[in-house]
Scaffold this motif. Structure first.
Motif, PDB file in Angstrom:
ATOM      1  N   ASN A 117     -15.954  -9.696  -1.994  1.00  0.00           N
ATOM      2  CA  ASN A 117     -16.810 -10.075  -3.109  1.00  0.00           C
ATOM      3  C   ASN A 117     -16.337 -11.319  -3.851  1.00  0.00           C
ATOM      4  N   ASN A 118     -15.038 -11.431  -4.144  1.00  0.00           N
ATOM      5  CA  ASN A 118     -14.560 -12.507  -5.002  1.00  0.00           C
ATOM      6  C   ASN A 118     -14.461 -13.856  -4.317  1.00  0.00           C
ATOM      7  N   LEU A 119     -14.444 -13.887  -3.004  1.00  0.00           N
ATOM      8  CA  LEU A 119     -14.252 -15.147  -2.306  1.00  0.00           C
ATOM      9  C   LEU A 119     -15.571 -15.834  -1.981  1.00  0.00           C
ATOM     10  N   ASN A 120     -16.646 -15.078  -1.827  1.00  0.00           N
ATOM     11  CA  ASN A 120     -17.993 -15.640  -1.707  1.00  0.00           C
ATOM     12  C   ASN A 120     -18.083 -16.692  -0.606  1.00  0.00           C
ATOM     13  N   ASP A 121     -17.458 -16.435   0.530  1.00  0.00           N
ATOM     14  CA  ASP A 121     -17.446 -17.393   1.632  1.00  0.00           C
ATOM     15  C   ASP A 121     -17.246 -16.598   2.918  1.00  0.00           C
ATOM     16  N   THR A 122     -18.096 -16.839   3.920  1.00  0.00           N
ATOM     17  CA  THR A 122     -17.991 -16.079   5.158  1.00  0.00           C
ATOM     18  C   THR A 122     -16.738 -16.411   5.955  1.00  0.00           C
ATOM     19  N   ASN A 123     -16.046 -17.488   5.581  1.00  0.00           N
ATOM     20  CA  ASN A 123     -14.799 -17.815   6.265  1.00  0.00           C
ATOM     21  C   ASN A 123     -13.632 -16.962   5.772  1.00  0.00           C
ATOM     22  N   TYR A 124     -13.804 -16.236   4.669  1.00  0.00           N
ATOM     23  CA  TYR A 124     -12.770 -15.361   4.133  1.00  0.00           C
ATOM     24  C   TYR A 124     -13.186 -13.916   4.386  1.00  0.00           C
ATOM     25  N   ALA A 125     -12.424 -13.223   5.221  1.00  0.00           N
ATOM     26  CA  ALA A 125     -12.859 -11.886   5.601  1.00  0.00           C
ATOM     27  C   ALA A 125     -11.722 -11.118   6.256  1.00  0.00           C
ATOM     28  N   ILE A 126     -11.961  -9.817   6.435  1.00  0.00           N
ATOM     29  CA  ILE A 126     -11.121  -8.955   7.250  1.00  0.00           C
ATOM     30  C   ILE A 126     -11.895  -8.657   8.529  1.00  0.00           C
ATOM     31  N   ILE A 127     -11.263  -8.822   9.676  1.00  0.00           N
ATOM     32  CA  ILE A 127     -11.953  -8.671  10.948  1.00  0.00           C
ATOM     33  C   ILE A 127     -11.266  -7.592  11.781  1.00  0.00           C
ATOM     34  N   GLU A 128     -12.047  -6.661  12.266  1.00  0.00           N
ATOM     35  CA  GLU A 128     -11.539  -5.542  13.051  1.00  0.00           C
ATOM     36  C   GLU A 128     -10.827  -6.048  14.305  1.00  0.00           C
ATOM     37  N   GLY A 129      -9.657  -5.477  14.597  1.00  0.00           N
ATOM     38  CA  GLY A 129      -8.919  -5.848  15.787  1.00  0.00           C
ATOM     39  C   GLY A 129      -8.207  -7.174  15.704  1.00  0.00           C
ATOM     40  N   LEU A 130      -8.215  -7.798  14.532  1.00  0.00           N
ATOM     41  CA  LEU A 130      -7.649  -9.141  14.382  1.00  0.00           C
ATOM     42  C   LEU A 130      -6.828  -9.266  13.101  1.00  0.00           C
ATOM     43  N   GLY A 131      -7.395  -8.819  11.976  1.00  0.00           N
ATOM     44  CA  GLY A 131      -6.708  -8.917  10.687  1.00  0.00           C
ATOM     45  C   GLY A 131      -7.483  -9.745   9.698  1.00  0.00           C
ATOM     46  N   SER A 132      -6.760 -10.553   8.940  1.00  0.00           N
ATOM     47  CA  SER A 132      -7.354 -11.331   7.863  1.00  0.00           C
ATOM     48  C   SER A 132      -7.434 -12.802   8.234  1.00  0.00           C
ATOM     49  N   THR A 133      -8.455 -13.486   7.751  1.00  0.00           N
ATOM     50  CA  THR A 133      -8.552 -14.933   7.960  1.00  0.00           C
ATOM     51  C   THR A 133      -7.533 -15.698   7.115  1.00  0.00           C
ATOM     52  N   PHE A 134      -6.799 -15.007   6.253  1.00  0.00           N
ATOM     53  CA  PHE A 134      -5.693 -15.624   5.519  1.00  0.00           C
ATOM     54  C   PHE A 134      -4.391 -15.561   6.326  1.00  0.00           C
ATOM     55  N   GLY A 135      -4.375 -14.813   7.394  1.00  0.00           N
ATOM     56  CA  GLY A 135      -3.165 -14.632   8.183  1.00  0.00           C
ATOM     57  C   GLY A 135      -2.838 -13.159   8.312  1.00  0.00           C
ATOM     58  N   LEU A 136      -2.048 -12.822   9.303  1.00  0.00           N
ATOM     59  CA  LEU A 136      -1.795 -11.424   9.632  1.00  0.00           C
ATOM     60  C   LEU A 136      -1.194 -10.650   8.466  1.00  0.00           C
ATOM     61  N   PHE A 137      -0.178 -11.224   7.778  1.00  0.00           N
ATOM     62  CA  PHE A 137       0.532 -10.503   6.730  1.00  0.00           C
ATOM     63  C   PHE A 137       0.292 -11.064   5.327  1.00  0.00           C
ATOM     64  N   HIS A 138      -0.491 -12.116   5.188  1.00  0.00           N
ATOM     65  CA  HIS A 138      -0.586 -12.802   3.899  1.00  0.00           C
ATOM     66  C   HIS A 138      -1.487 -12.073   2.905  1.00  0.00           C
ATOM     67  N   LYS A 139      -1.125 -12.214   1.625  1.00  0.00           N
ATOM     68  CA  LYS A 139      -1.978 -11.725   0.556  1.00  0.00           C
ATOM     69  C   LYS A 139      -3.299 -12.495   0.543  1.00  0.00           C
ATOM     70  N   ILE A 140      -4.357 -11.813   0.136  1.00  0.00           N
ATOM     71  CA  ILE A 140      -5.674 -12.438   0.086  1.00  0.00           C
ATOM     72  C   ILE A 140      -5.907 -12.981  -1.309  1.00  0.00           C
ATOM     73  N   VAL A 141      -5.752 -14.288  -1.442  1.00  0.00           N
ATOM     74  CA  VAL A 141      -5.925 -14.943  -2.723  1.00  0.00           C
ATOM     75  C   VAL A 141      -6.369 -16.381  -2.467  1.00  0.00           C
ATOM     76  N   LEU A 142      -7.285 -16.881  -3.282  1.00  0.00           N
ATOM     77  CA  LEU A 142      -7.791 -18.235  -3.085  1.00  0.00           C
ATOM     78  C   LEU A 142      -6.674 -19.251  -3.244  1.00  0.00           C
ATOM     79  N   PRO A 143      -6.633 -20.300  -2.381  1.00  0.00           N
ATOM     80  CA  PRO A 143      -5.589 -21.315  -2.482  1.00  0.00           C
ATOM     81  C   PRO A 143      -5.685 -22.093  -3.792  1.00  0.00           C
TER      82      PRO A 143
END
Length: 295
Positions: free
Chosen positions: A153-179
């Motif tokens: 909800n807070n990122l409002n961009d389809t490039n920011y997401a959690i993807i099944e079988g892959l992880g996060s578009t921020f990186g495997l272990f990274h916190k999800i927070v806008l740069p």
């Protein structure tokens, strides 16, 4: 940001996390000097599965990391290889992935792919703990298979997401927070040729392991670039190639037959944003550096 292929429908088949032959190639950057002269530090690396381990009577897949750290200020960049970053396991029935850090004997929940719309992400990757919840769910193509994608909800961009079988578009272990003055992103994922994004060149996937250890002092100045910058090195290049990629991993410019220790990069029509410069000599990647272009 990532360029992705979107499927508008949801899928019901769970796509599990890989247990071997997988790479998460990422970039992490931060501003080490908040006042002029600014100093940007960039860590380009790949995480990969290499072997299993037994912890608390359960089997985990060990995650290692190899990469190259560079900065727009001294000290010079350096390579590192096979750093142990922790271990992961998944519960396929619960659609959950757990991890254990090297300094911790207790596991944490890393990803929960059983979430529904309105559910809050787990605290291990959510900053602050209640910051993001699932706003919608669709699917995205990874290789030849569609994987469920959880939009936030807070990122409002389809490039920011959690993807099944892959992880996060921020990186495997990274916190999800806008740069802001630091950030991270997944550049590409590869599991036995199933690549995300599907049109990605996955430029770090093989190159990160080929960087020549003897060439450490490569600088780009000034960085950020406004009209032009210089690539300066202690090493004398012979017929090297410089390739500039945008943040989607698309090649946008190439300079061939580079000879010497210094070359000027002109902005020309490049728009402001994040770019990557890859230097190749004798079919080996010598350096990958982040370049910021500002107006």
């Amino acid at each position: 940001m990532l360029n992705i292929t979107i499927g508008k429908c949801q899928i019901s088949i769970y796509q599990p996390f890989p247990d071997s032959n997988a790479f998460w190639c990422e970039t992490n950057w931060w501003l080490s000097s908040p006042t002029p002269p600014y100093c940007f530090v960039t860590d380009n690396y790949c995480l990969f599965i290499n072997g299993d381990t037994i912890i608390n009577a359960m089997t985990y897949h060990k995650i290692f990391q190899s990469g190259y750290i560079s900065a727009s200020c001294p000290p010079p960049g350096y390579n590192y290889y096979n750093n142990y970053e922790g271990a992961i396991r998944q519960d396929v029935l619960l659609k959950k992935v757990f991890f254990i850090l090297p300094s911790n004997a207790n596991e944490e929940l890393l990803y929960d792919f059983n979430l529904g719309i309105g559910d809050t992400l787990q605290p291990s990757i959510n900053t602050p703990p209640d910051y993001n919840y699932i706003s919608s769910i669709d699917s995205v193509l990874v290789g030849s298979q569609y994987h469920k994608r959880f939009l936030l909800n807070n990122l409002n961009d389809t490039n920011y997401a959690i993807i099944e079988g892959l992880g996060s578009t921020f990186g495997l272990f990274h916190k999800i927070v806008l740069p802001f003055e630091s950030g991270s992103q997944l550049n590409c994922f590869n599991n036995e040729g199933n690549i995300y994004p599907v049109n990605s060149s996955c430029l770090f996937n093989i190159g990160i392991f080929e960087i020549n250890k003897s060439i450490l002092n490569i600088k780009i100045f000034p960085n950020p670039l406004i009209s032009e910058s210089k690539i300066i090195s202690d090493y004398y290049f012979k017929n090297a190639t410089i390739i500039i990629y945008n943040s989607y991993g698309e090649e946008i410019r190439q300079v061939n037959n580079f000879i010497g220790q210094e070359i000027v990069i002109h902005r020309r029509k490049l728009i402001s944003g994040v770019y990557y410069l890859k230097i190749i000599e004798d079919s080996k990647i010598i350096s990958i550096n982040k370049l910021l272009i500002v107006d």
